[in-house]
Structures are given as C-alpha cells and as structure tokens.
Enzyme design. Structure first.
Site, PDB file in Angstrom:
ATOM      1  N   GLY A 206       0.835  -1.207   0.000  1.00 40.61           N
ATOM      2  CA  GLY A 206       0.000   0.000   0.000  1.00 40.61           C
ATOM      3  C   GLY A 206       0.863   1.247   0.000  1.00 40.61           C
ATOM      4  O   GLY A 206       2.014   1.222  -0.455  1.00 40.61           O
ATOM      5  N   SER A 207       0.305   2.334   0.521  1.00 41.02           N
ATOM      6  CA  SER A 207       0.994   3.625   0.439  1.00 41.02           C
ATOM      7  C   SER A 207       2.153   3.705   1.426  1.00 41.02           C
ATOM      8  O   SER A 207       2.181   3.005   2.441  1.00 41.02           O
ATOM      9  CB  SER A 207       0.011   4.750   0.746  1.00 41.02           C
ATOM     10  OG  SER A 207      -0.356   4.706   2.111  1.00 41.02           O
ATOM     11  N   ALA A 208       3.091   4.593   1.126  1.00 45.03           N
ATOM     12  CA  ALA A 208       4.235   4.801   2.024  1.00 45.03           C
ATOM     13  C   ALA A 208       3.741   5.305   3.381  1.00 45.03           C
ATOM     14  O   ALA A 208       4.270   4.907   4.423  1.00 45.03           O
ATOM     15  CB  ALA A 208       5.210   5.792   1.399  1.00 45.03           C
ATOM     16  N   ALA A 210       0.945   4.674   4.994  1.00 42.83           N
ATOM     17  CA  ALA A 210       0.422   3.573   5.815  1.00 42.83           C
ATOM     18  C   ALA A 210       1.556   2.634   6.234  1.00 42.83           C
ATOM     19  O   ALA A 210       1.574   2.138   7.368  1.00 42.83           O
ATOM     20  CB  ALA A 210      -0.650   2.812   5.043  1.00 42.83           C
ATOM     21  N   GLY A 211       2.512   2.422   5.345  1.00 37.91           N
ATOM     22  CA  GLY A 211       3.640   1.536   5.660  1.00 37.91           C
ATOM     23  C   GLY A 211       4.482   2.092   6.789  1.00 37.91           C
ATOM     24  O   GLY A 211       4.905   1.362   7.696  1.00 37.91           O
ATOM     25  N   GLU A 229       5.645  -3.207   1.028  1.00 38.27           N
ATOM     26  CA  GLU A 229       5.740  -2.876  -0.407  1.00 38.27           C
ATOM     27  C   GLU A 229       4.985  -1.581  -0.588  1.00 38.27           C
ATOM     28  O   GLU A 229       3.760  -1.556  -0.473  1.00 38.27           O
ATOM     29  CB  GLU A 229       5.074  -3.955  -1.270  1.00 38.27           C
ATOM     30  CG  GLU A 229       5.617  -5.350  -1.086  1.00 38.27           C
ATOM     31  CD  GLU A 229       7.105  -5.424  -1.300  1.00 38.27           C
ATOM     32  OE1 GLU A 229       7.618  -4.696  -2.165  1.00 38.27           O
ATOM     33  OE2 GLU A 229       7.752  -6.201  -0.579  1.00 38.27           O
ATOM     34  N   CYS A 263       1.854   0.847  -8.376  1.00 33.05           N
ATOM     35  CA  CYS A 263       3.000   1.379  -7.639  1.00 33.05           C
ATOM     36  C   CYS A 263       4.178   1.588  -8.577  1.00 33.05           C
ATOM     37  O   CYS A 263       5.052   2.405  -8.311  1.00 33.05           O
ATOM     38  CB  CYS A 263       3.367   0.444  -6.494  1.00 33.05           C
ATOM     39  SG  CYS A 263       3.439  -1.272  -7.003  1.00 33.05           S
TER      40      CYS A 263
END
Ligand code: UN1
Length: 484
Positions: A206-208, A210-211, A229, A263
């Site tokens: 997902g998004s940076a 959220a990561g 990822e 992505c």
C-alpha cells in the site's frame, strides 16, 4: 463505528457487496490454533493444496475477473490478466520456496552433520491494496502458506468482495478455514491486527504513509517480521531514439495502465530537450486516443475509473495545484462525469515548477520534465525519496549501463515500461518504496526464518586443553592469584 463494510462499483456507484466487520482477536486466535498443525503438514501436502487452489481459481476465472473488474473499475481484459497472475503465482512460489528457503547440508569440518532448514514464523497478517486486490495479497499469502504459516488476510476496505472471493478459493481447495482467513475491516482492524501480540509477521502492500505507520507501531517489536511494499515516484527517461511511436507507447503504458494506479507507474517523463518536440506530441496524441469507460464497455477501454470519487477529487486538485505552481498543461486531466471517478489522462510539463513535490499521485497523471543531457536526466530521476522502478528509453548500451549503475531503484529497465514487473523476479525498491524485503520471487525469504543446526547420533565430547591431567581439582584458577 459502522459494523459493516460496504463496497461500491466505482464505474456505476452501485452497491456491490456488504459484509460484517470481523473480530481481530477471534481471527488471530483461530490462526494460532491452526498454526501448529499446518506447520507439521508435510511440504508435499502443502504444495498439493496450493496447486489445488490454483485449479479452483482457474475454474472460476471468469466470475473472478468480472468481480475484480466491478470492484476496482479496471477493464475486464485487465482483470483477466490479474486472475492469470494469481494462478501463475503458485508455481513460481513453489519454485522460490525451494530455491530461497529450502533445506541443505552444510560443509562441516567436524564430525557429524551440519544443515540449514527454514521454519515458518507462525501467524502472518496480510494487508492488501485495492489496485491488485487479488494478485498482490496472493503474492504474500501463497508463499506464506507454502512455508507453513497461517494467514489472516485483511483486504482493502475498498475491495473486500475480491478478498472474500480469493479466500473462498483457498477453502474450496480444502485448505482448512483456520489456515487462511479473510478479515473484513477498515483501518482500525488493520491497526489492531498489526499490533496483536499473536501475530508474528505483517506483510503489507500500500501507500508509504500507511507503511510508515505500521513500522512506527512495531518499533518496539523487533521480533515481528514486517515486509512493506510501498509506492514510487518513478522516472521514465527518454534519450535520443528514432523510434518515436514506440517510445510514446512505452510512456503511456507506463503511466496510464490501471488508470495510473500501479505502484510501478511512471510519474515523471524525463525527456531530453532535443527529443521534446518529437516525443511529446506523439505521447499526447496517443493519450487522447485512450478510451476511458466502464470495465465491460464495448469497445474495450484502456482505462476504467480510479477507485473512488474522493481519489478523483484529490487528483483533479493535484492537477490544478501543479498548474498554479508553474506547470504547463499539455493535456488537461478531465472528469467527464461529475458524480463518477472517471479521469482522462493528464500531461503536465512541470519543468518550470521550482520545488516539484516528491509525492506519489496515484492516478493517470504524468509530469514531464525537460533536461539538457543524461547527467541532468539521472539527477532528476534520482530526485526522489522513493526508488521502486525506473526505465530508460533510447540511447545506447553505454547509456543504459550508466543509468543502471547510477539510478537508485529496485527495478531498472531499458526500452521497456516501468510497470508489469515479472512475478518470477524479486519485486521491491529502496527509500520510501519498501523496507528491503522484496516480494514476488523473494517473498519466500520473509515467510520463513533460517535455522542452522549441527547434529550427531550420540553425544560424544571431549575437552582437550585447560584441564588438570589426573582428574585432581585444579589448584591454580588464575595466574598470579595468591595460593591459599
Ligand atoms: C506491477 O508491475 O505494476 O508479483 C506490479 C509481483 C509483481 C507485481 C508487479 N509482479 O509482486
């Protein structure tokens, strides 16, 4: 707090699916309960079961593709390729497990045997994205199951129906219900799952943003394995080439496939000044020809809508913002229907923007940056905190060699798109794109941990030095210490 998740078809706004929000604690307890038995199953049996899963998906390929198309809005032809990728993942993961995390004898100078084997972590939480709601979580789930982990999979709250369908295919293959579960939920359930002490690993796509939040939450839990990822702000550099039409195709494929919701999508087209007047009109002409329509339309569209109205609003705002900061619209992004998230491809010349924002704009918006030469192109391409994919178009082998050496990214291509990365290769990047736990072929690495062993049939041991000779107690313990 709502106790249901409802999903709507982006193309029509119609309600597609609703389901009750799951109980995180109960799901983790079930997964823990199932973990021992699944880990003890023979490798052959686990492989047989995931192969059976592939057959289940093959049997249901068309309804599965239709569901993916409905829930994401992606064209039916593209949803079919996603289903193929789900099936293909199984054999690749079996091969990867053997190559990356199998067992082997080690050379041992000593008597006895030395060996390396791998063990599953236990319970893995898989948090899936909406752009590939089946293929990307499946790329974590299948390797995790082969390695002997049990899985609690929380699909994106925008694509729960596809998540539920995927898990039903595992169950139809007679993989026990406790071994892989679908947990319906939103961000709160995602957080609870990540933090749950019964979860041994978190596999996220997902998004940076959220990561990073996951990483922060687990800062005091170094024992949980985390594979992130995340996104990219991927560059596509065009040097001199006579093949203008092909270069234009590669640019629009890289930027606009899946309505730019990949992505690996190209976000920045970095073009030599000398190529600008030849290349950009060709890119624009091709982008103007792209059909944007609902997934089942005839003729088939190149792009469907983006995932929801809120995302479409944000992308339209971003387009306007880039123009107001000094960008030049080459092809304005349009929203043909106010009430639906269809967007036509947008092209902006951002060369004149002083501080170009280094953000991932997850939609069909390609920024163009003009540069004088390869040095400037490489500097511009690397001007990002991300580092997922990068492509070079044109130039010669020496240019590619230099590009390959100097670009910071996990996927570096020549005369090929930035997206469409092979499942048979490691998939990951540097910087904000991940945490050095590449997925796809290397997913096996984060699904099991290595255990090194030395062994003998019987205990047999001697100490050769530092003992008295005649079994008498030692009188000198430390050199120089006074004798009593
Ligand atoms: C992409 O190319 O946009 O299996 C995604 C995987 C990769 C995903 C590629 N092939 O994880």
């Amino acid at each position: 707090m709502p106790d249901e998740i409802v999903s709507f078809e982006p193309a029509t706004g119609a309600e597609l699916w609703r389901g009750e929000i799951g109980d995180v604690t109960a799901a983790v307890a079930i997964a823990r309960e199932a973990a021992g038995g699944w880990a003890r199953e023979s490798q052959t049996r686990r492989i047989e079961l995931v192969r059976r899963f592939a057959n289940q998906v093959r049997k249901q390929a068309e309804p599965f593709a239709e569901l993916i198309a409905r829930e994401t809005g992606k064209p039916l032809w593209e949803a079919r390729t996603e289903v193929e990728a789900v099936i293909g993942k199984v054999e690749i993961s079996i091969q990867a497990y053997g190559e990356r995390t199998g067992s082997k004898k080690l050379d041992s100078a000593l008597q006895g045997q030395a060996g390396l084997r791998h063990k599953p972590h236990g319970v893995m939480a898989v948090l899936g994205p909406y752009n590939f709601p089946a293929h990307l979580p499946n790329g974590h789930i299948v390797p995790a199951l082969i390695a002997g982990n049990t899985v609690v999979f929380k699909p994106s709250e925008r694509t729960p129906a596809v998540g539920a369908f995927l898990v039903e295919c595992f169950h139809a293959a007679r993989i026990p219900a406790g071994v892989v579960q679908c947990l319906i939920g939103g961000p709160a359930e995602g957080r609870a799952l990540v933090e749950h002490p019964g979860v041994d690993g978190v596999l996220f796509t997902g998004s940076a943003r959220a990561g990073i939040a996951i990483n922060r939450r687990l800062a005091e839990n170094p024992g949980k394995i985390v594979a992130l990822e995340m996104g990219g702000n991927n560059p596509l550099v065009v040097l001199e080439t006579p093949k203008i039409a092909d270069a234009a195709v590669l640019a629009v494929q890289s930027a606009f496939t899946t309505a730019g919701q990949r992505c690996t999508a190209a976000r920045r087209l970095i073009v030599l000044d000398s190529m600008f007047d030849r290349l950009i009109p060709a890119v624009k002409a091709l982008a103007e020809r792209m059909i944007v329509d609902e997934p089942f339309a005839d003729p088939a569209p190149y792009m469907g809508p983006v995932i929801d109205n809120e995302t479409a609003d944000l992308l339209m705002e971003s387009f306007v913002e880039l123009i107001s900061r000094g960008g030049t619209a080459i092809l304005p992004m349009r929203r043909p229907r106010e009430d639906r998230p269809f967007l036509t491809p947008g092209l902006i010349d951002s060369t004149g923007i002083a501080d170009r924002p280094d953000i991932e704009l997850f939609g069909p918006l390609l920024q163009i940056v003009r540069v004088p030469d390869l040095d400037a192109a490489i500097a511009e391409a690397n001007a990002t905190r991300y580092g997922l994919s990068a492509s070079l178009i044109g130039g010669g082998p020496d240019d590619y060699e230099r590009f390959w050496n100097e670009i910071r990214a996990g996927i570096i291509n020549w005369n090929r798109p930035t997206n469409g990365a092979s499942s048979a290769a490691p998939f990951g990047g540097v910087g904000l794109s991940g945490n050095h736990r590449p997925a796809a072929f290397y997913a096996a690495d984060y699904c099991a941990y290595p255990v090194a062993s030395t062994s003998m049939d019987q205990p047999r041991a001697t100490i050769g030095l530092g003992l008295t000779e005649d079994e008498a107690p030692a009188e000198v313990w430390m050199k120089g210490s006074p004798k009593e």
